[in-house]
Design a protein around this motif. Structure first.
Motif, mmCIF file in Angstrom:
data_model
loop_
_atom_site.group_PDB
_atom_site.id
_atom_site.type_symbol
_atom_site.label_atom_id
_atom_site.label_comp_id
_atom_site.label_asym_id
_atom_site.label_seq_id
_atom_site.Cartn_x
_atom_site.Cartn_y
_atom_site.Cartn_z
ATOM 1 N N VAL A 165 0.845 -1.204 0.000
ATOM 2 C CA VAL A 165 0.000 0.000 0.000
ATOM 3 C C VAL A 165 0.877 1.249 0.000
ATOM 4 O O VAL A 165 0.647 2.201 -0.752
ATOM 5 C CB VAL A 165 -0.937 -0.004 1.226
ATOM 6 N N LEU A 166 1.913 1.241 0.838
ATOM 7 C CA LEU A 166 2.774 2.414 0.963
ATOM 8 C C LEU A 166 3.804 2.494 -0.166
ATOM 9 O O LEU A 166 4.382 3.552 -0.406
ATOM 10 C CB LEU A 166 3.452 2.408 2.335
ATOM 11 N N LYS A 167 4.020 1.375 -0.877
ATOM 12 C CA LYS A 167 4.805 1.449 -2.115
ATOM 13 C C LYS A 167 4.003 2.181 -3.184
ATOM 14 O O LYS A 167 4.528 3.027 -3.906
ATOM 15 C CB LYS A 167 5.163 0.039 -2.601
ATOM 16 N N ALA A 168 2.725 1.851 -3.279
ATOM 17 C CA ALA A 168 1.869 2.508 -4.274
ATOM 18 C C ALA A 168 1.755 4.001 -4.009
ATOM 19 O O ALA A 168 1.775 4.816 -4.935
ATOM 20 C CB ALA A 168 0.479 1.869 -4.265
ATOM 21 N N SER A 169 1.664 4.388 -2.742
ATOM 22 C CA SER A 169 1.507 5.807 -2.402
ATOM 23 C C SER A 169 2.805 6.587 -2.541
ATOM 24 O O SER A 169 2.793 7.824 -2.548
ATOM 25 C CB SER A 169 0.985 5.937 -0.969
ATOM 26 N N GLY A 170 3.934 5.877 -2.629
ATOM 27 C CA GLY A 170 5.231 6.546 -2.765
ATOM 28 C C GLY A 170 5.978 6.717 -1.463
ATOM 29 O O GLY A 170 7.115 7.199 -1.453
ATOM 30 N N HIS A 171 5.387 6.290 -0.332
ATOM 31 C CA HIS A 171 6.029 6.513 0.962
ATOM 32 C C HIS A 171 7.294 5.669 1.142
ATOM 33 O O HIS A 171 8.258 6.126 1.756
ATOM 34 C CB HIS A 171 5.043 6.207 2.093
ATOM 35 N N LYS A 174 9.929 7.568 -1.017
ATOM 36 C CA LYS A 174 10.173 9.010 -0.925
ATOM 37 C C LYS A 174 9.920 9.641 0.438
ATOM 38 O O LYS A 174 10.192 10.826 0.621
ATOM 39 C CB LYS A 174 9.314 9.743 -1.959
ATOM 40 N N PHE A 175 9.401 8.881 1.414
ATOM 41 C CA PHE A 175 9.070 9.490 2.705
ATOM 42 C C PHE A 175 10.327 9.547 3.571
ATOM 43 O O PHE A 175 10.514 8.783 4.511
ATOM 44 C CB PHE A 175 7.967 8.694 3.393
ATOM 45 N N THR A 176 11.207 10.474 3.228
ATOM 46 C CA THR A 176 12.525 10.527 3.862
ATOM 47 C C THR A 176 12.882 11.947 4.289
ATOM 48 O O THR A 176 12.346 12.925 3.780
ATOM 49 C CB THR A 176 13.616 10.033 2.887
ATOM 50 N N ASP A 177 13.794 12.023 5.247
ATOM 51 C CA ASP A 177 14.497 13.260 5.587
ATOM 52 C C ASP A 177 15.985 13.000 5.420
ATOM 53 O O ASP A 177 16.439 11.838 5.500
ATOM 54 C CB ASP A 177 14.209 13.683 7.030
ATOM 55 N N LEU A 178 16.738 14.068 5.212
ATOM 56 C CA LEU A 178 18.187 13.920 5.053
ATOM 57 C C LEU A 178 18.861 13.946 6.421
ATOM 58 O O LEU A 178 18.606 14.832 7.241
ATOM 59 C CB LEU A 178 18.732 15.031 4.153
ATOM 60 N N PHE A 256 16.934 9.135 5.052
ATOM 61 C CA PHE A 256 16.504 8.204 6.089
ATOM 62 C C PHE A 256 14.986 8.119 6.028
ATOM 63 O O PHE A 256 14.293 9.136 6.135
ATOM 64 C CB PHE A 256 16.948 8.702 7.468
ATOM 65 N N ASN A 257 14.445 6.893 5.821
ATOM 66 C CA ASN A 257 12.998 6.730 5.744
ATOM 67 C C ASN A 257 12.388 6.848 7.137
ATOM 68 O O ASN A 257 12.852 6.219 8.090
ATOM 69 C CB ASN A 257 12.631 5.373 5.127
ATOM 70 N N LEU A 258 11.350 7.682 7.234
ATOM 71 C CA LEU A 258 10.785 8.035 8.533
ATOM 72 C C LEU A 258 9.731 7.054 9.038
ATOM 73 O O LEU A 258 9.175 7.261 10.117
ATOM 74 C CB LEU A 258 10.154 9.433 8.449
ATOM 75 N N MET A 259 9.438 6.007 8.283
ATOM 76 C CA MET A 259 8.396 5.087 8.722
ATOM 77 C C MET A 259 8.956 4.011 9.649
ATOM 78 O O MET A 259 10.080 3.542 9.466
ATOM 79 C CB MET A 259 7.721 4.439 7.506
ATOM 80 N N PHE A 260 8.145 3.633 10.652
ATOM 81 C CA PHE A 260 8.486 2.511 11.526
ATOM 82 C C PHE A 260 8.134 1.217 10.799
ATOM 83 O O PHE A 260 6.974 0.986 10.466
ATOM 84 C CB PHE A 260 7.679 2.583 12.825
ATOM 85 N N GLU A 414 7.679 23.593 -3.752
ATOM 86 C CA GLU A 414 7.203 22.795 -2.622
ATOM 87 C C GLU A 414 6.146 21.781 -3.044
ATOM 88 O O GLU A 414 5.933 20.779 -2.375
ATOM 89 C CB GLU A 414 6.575 23.700 -1.549
ATOM 90 N N MET A 415 5.444 22.079 -4.135
ATOM 91 C CA MET A 415 4.303 21.258 -4.513
ATOM 92 C C MET A 415 4.728 20.030 -5.302
ATOM 93 O O MET A 415 5.649 20.082 -6.109
ATOM 94 C CB MET A 415 3.309 22.068 -5.351
ATOM 95 N N ALA A 416 4.020 18.938 -5.052
ATOM 96 C CA ALA A 416 4.204 17.754 -5.879
ATOM 97 C C ALA A 416 3.746 18.060 -7.298
ATOM 98 O O ALA A 416 2.869 18.910 -7.506
ATOM 99 C CB ALA A 416 3.401 16.586 -5.301
ATOM 100 N N HIS A 417 4.320 17.356 -8.270
ATOM 101 C CA HIS A 417 4.033 17.664 -9.676
ATOM 102 C C HIS A 417 2.565 17.481 -10.022
ATOM 103 O O HIS A 417 2.050 18.132 -10.933
ATOM 104 C CB HIS A 417 4.898 16.773 -10.585
ATOM 105 N N TYR A 418 1.876 16.606 -9.283
ATOM 106 C CA TYR A 418 0.483 16.309 -9.614
ATOM 107 C C TYR A 418 -0.504 17.264 -8.939
ATOM 108 O O TYR A 418 -1.683 17.282 -9.273
ATOM 109 C CB TYR A 418 0.142 14.867 -9.205
#
Length: 710
Positions: A165-171, A174-178, A256-260, A414-418
């Motif tokens: 599910v979170l692969k499809a959403s992009g998390h 892309k759900f990362t901080d540096l 660094f991916n922020l998801m647990f 700041e905005m996503a392309h979509y």
């Protein structure tokens, strides 16, 4: 905004923190820095003149005059330094104010660090009894203001989410901080926070900073969110930033991916994550929700729930935590019709808006009528505008200061392309402007992403009164060829081909015509396969259609409940002098809507008859559903008032006879006298907004007591 820690509070009158617009502060700072640089040059030049006169044995009157001029220049320089220091010291008063608020919140158990006896864990907090009550009241009003008012469909989905599910959403990607690491100790830091802290420290405390250097640092702060890892690393090296505690060198930034992450089931083979947002649960249920709604658009689904983000270096109390409550709305709408039937109800609202053009040109937020912003195209469409207006009403009804609330439009970078348009409701507190609500037109991205990944069409239908001839793109997988090539995976390849949008299909067709084969990603297989021109045909044809099938767009207001509550705490907090003037008493001026306790009941003195009356009123308040606290201790009435003022309790009933009682209003400290049998109903009416305190004050006899001011 310059926050004054000690505020002069007169009866029923509250002074707001001193305010300077960010643009006026910036221009004043720039002017002072330039003036100081010029004055430093003048001091140096005059010093050289004095030394030259002394070296040449010039006449004493000439030397004395030159020294006098030098001393005058030094005095002017010192005066400018003090002015600049005063301007930059706003952060000190903000921190003092914040500390006073946080100390009160923790002492009165609004919230405390989690696992405190084990020294706590950064980014995790427990809400105590009054904090839970405030949070519950905020969420209750959110449901009333949005879910009930808009007839939304509320859902409650699991916190544990499968990886797909979170692969499809992009998390997942892309759900990362540096992040950077201390190269010797391995301690981790969020890279942009280190750069931000460095820039703020220099701007606030380095008086010798030139106006050009200050402008450069401000530009870095403005562009921080848009820096790549390479740009961020280059700035960290350029400024010589090291690990804060050890001063050791830092690694290059890396994502660094922020998801647990977790596993689902005992085998550990099914990978999952703790959800980073609640929205995905709504998107994957769109098909069933659309059916439940009678296959009609528009409609909105809502969800309140916990979300989890494994922050690299959480700080700022409730503003940046690892587990938090989100309240999110997904309003599904026809992309060809984003009007809203109730838009006129909010069109005349006027509040601070910060369009991207003003941000790019260095201006500040300005008051705009919402209808004007929509009609001029500043806000993309009526539905987005409607929700911006509803968010404004929600926040201000909670008690957020409308002068410290603005709606900032996302910059293009700041905005996503979509995304069609995005706005943040930002609330100013001692940490600066904090994003508390995001209101975004996310187009059809989310439903399309899940349609492609799952192979289930998440679409809506519009039936035509008469058939229409339309040009359609037809994708025809050749199942025989695909079966020979992919055997058991044939179905997934077919579904992926059929799920292509028009651009993807035409690109595939062009590639097949020029090369004969093409690499094609099949998400459900998690790999790329080779498709040749014998496996699929793509062409356009004219068809008669009885309905239009389309993927809805979604307007998404997303509320960070903890952030809103913390900003509310700061906006509601003030101090006022005690009767004797020897101490400052803390007060939270919560509206009755969100106050943790609506009313306290006090017998004036310890007296059996008064206590019986107090218990009778308490019973009536309970029956009316009004949260209250009864206090029959022998503490002085003034101290009991002060204790409940510090909890933000708006009303206090004092029992000083068996036939009538006094009702005191927290902020004005005014009191009225009411018959015992009417006390509970008056409290209920004024707590639930059925009547105002002004109306109560005008209706009942006034009561004066020196104890009320103690």
């Amino acid at each position: 905004m310059l926050l004054s820690h000690l505020r002069a509070i007169s009866k029923a009158t509250f002074t707001k923190p001193l305010s300077l617009s960010s643009s006026s502060m910036a221009s004043t700072e720039e002017t002072l820095r330039k003036t100081l640089a010029d004055k430093l040059s003048a001091v140096e030049l005059q010093g050289n003149t004095v030394r030259s006169l002394k070296a040449s044995s010039a006449p004493k009157p000439d030397i004395d005059a030159a020294v006098q001029a030098l001393n005058a220049l030094k005095l002017e320089k010192t005066s400018i330094e003090k002015s600049l220091q005063s301007l930059l010291s706003a952060s000190d008063s903000r921190e003092a104010f914040r500390q006073s608020v946080v100390n009160t919140l923790e002492r009165r158990l609004f919230y405390i660090p989690s696992f405190k006896i084990y020294r706590g864990v950064a980014g995790l907090y427990d809400y105590g009894p009054p904090g839970c009550a405030v949070k519950s009241n905020v969420l209750s009003f959110w449901r009333q203001h949005f879910v009930l008012e808009e007839n939304m469909l509320e859902v409650d989905c699991p916190c544990v989410t499968p990886e797909i599910v979170l692969k499809a959403s992009g998390h997942v990607e892309k759900f990362t901080d540096l992040m950077v690491k201390d190269e010797k100790t391995g301690t981790c830091y969020r890279a942009d926070h280190l750069l931000k802290d460095y820039c703020n420290e220099k701007l606030q405390k380095d008086l010798t900073l030139s106006s050009d250097k200050a402008a450069e640092l401000k530009h870095v702060l403005a562009m921080l969110d848009d820096f790549s890892s390479q740009e961020l690393g280059a700035k960290i090296k350029e400024y010589g930033i090291t690990a804060p505690e050890t001063k050791n060198p830092l690694s290059d930034p890396y994502p660094f991916n922020l998801m647990f992450q977790t596993s689902i089931g005992p085998s550990g083979l099914a990978s999952g994550f703790m959800r980073p947002e609640t929205a995905q649960g709504i998107f994957v249920n769109f098909k069933d929700l659309y059916y439940y709604n009678g296959n009609k658009l528009p409609f909105a689904a809502a969800q309140i729930g916990q979300a989890f983000r494994n922050e690299i270096s959480p700080r700022q109390g409730l503003l940046r935590v690892r587990e938090f409550t989100l309240a999110e709305i997904e309003h599904f709408v026809d992309p060809e019709d984003k009007s809203h039937p109730k838009y006129a109800e909010v069109a005349d609202l006027e509040f601070f808006m910060f369009p991207r053009e003003e941000q790019m040109s260095g201006q500040s937020a300005k008051r705009l009528r919402l209808g004007e912003a929509v009609s001029k195209g500043i806000v993309n469409n009526e539905t987005l505008g409607y929700f911006i207006g509803r968010v404004y009403l929600f926040l201000t009804h909670l008690g957020i200061d409308k002068d410290r609330l603005r709606f900032r439009q996302h910059l293009a970078n700041e905005m996503a392309h979509y995304a069609a348009d995005c706005w943040d409701a930002e609330i100013e507190c001692s940490y600066g402007w904090i994003e508390c609500v995001g209101i975004a037109d996310r187009s059809a991205y989310d439903l399309r992403a899940h349609s492609e990944k799952s192979g289930v069409a998440l679409v809506a239908h519009e039936k035509f009164s008469e058939p229409k001839e339309v040009e359609k793109l037809v994708i025809t997988p050749i199942k025989k060829e695909l079966g020979l090539a992919f055997k058991g995976n044939q179905k997934k390849v077919v579904e992926a081909l059929e799920a292509m949008n028009e651009k993807e299909a035409l690109d595939l067709k062009a590639a097949l015509e020029s090369k004969g084969e093409v690499e094609f990603e099949v998400c459900t297989l998690g790999k790329t396969v080779t498709i040749n021109k014998n496996m699929v045909t793509v062409h356009k044809e004219i068809r008669k259609e009885h309905q239009r099938v389309f993927t809805p767009s979604v307007i998404e207001p997303s509320f960070g409940i903890g952030r809103i509550i913390y900003c509310l705490f700061e906006h509601a907090f003030y101090t006022r002098a005690s009767k004797a003037g020897d101490e400052q008493l803390n007060v939270f001026r919560f509206p009755a809507l969100v106050a943790p306790i609506k009313c306290t009941v006090f017998p004036l003195v310890q007296n059996q008859k008064y206590e019986e009356v107090a218990k009778l009123i308490s019973k009536s308040l309970t029956a009316a559903g009004i949260s209250h606290k009864i206090d029959i201790t022998g503490t002085s009435i003034g101290k009991r008032y002060a204790r409940t003022d510090e909890l933000g309790v708006p009303f206090a009933v004092t029992v000083d006879s068996t036939t009538s009682v006094t009702i005191r209003e927290r902020d004005s400290k005014d009191q009225v006298r009411v018959d015992v049998e009417n006390a509970a109903s008056v409290i209920r009416e004024v707590s639930e907004g059925q009547r105002t305190w002004e109306d109560v004050w005008a209706t009942f006899p006034h009561h004066s007591s020196t104890a009320a001011d103690e």
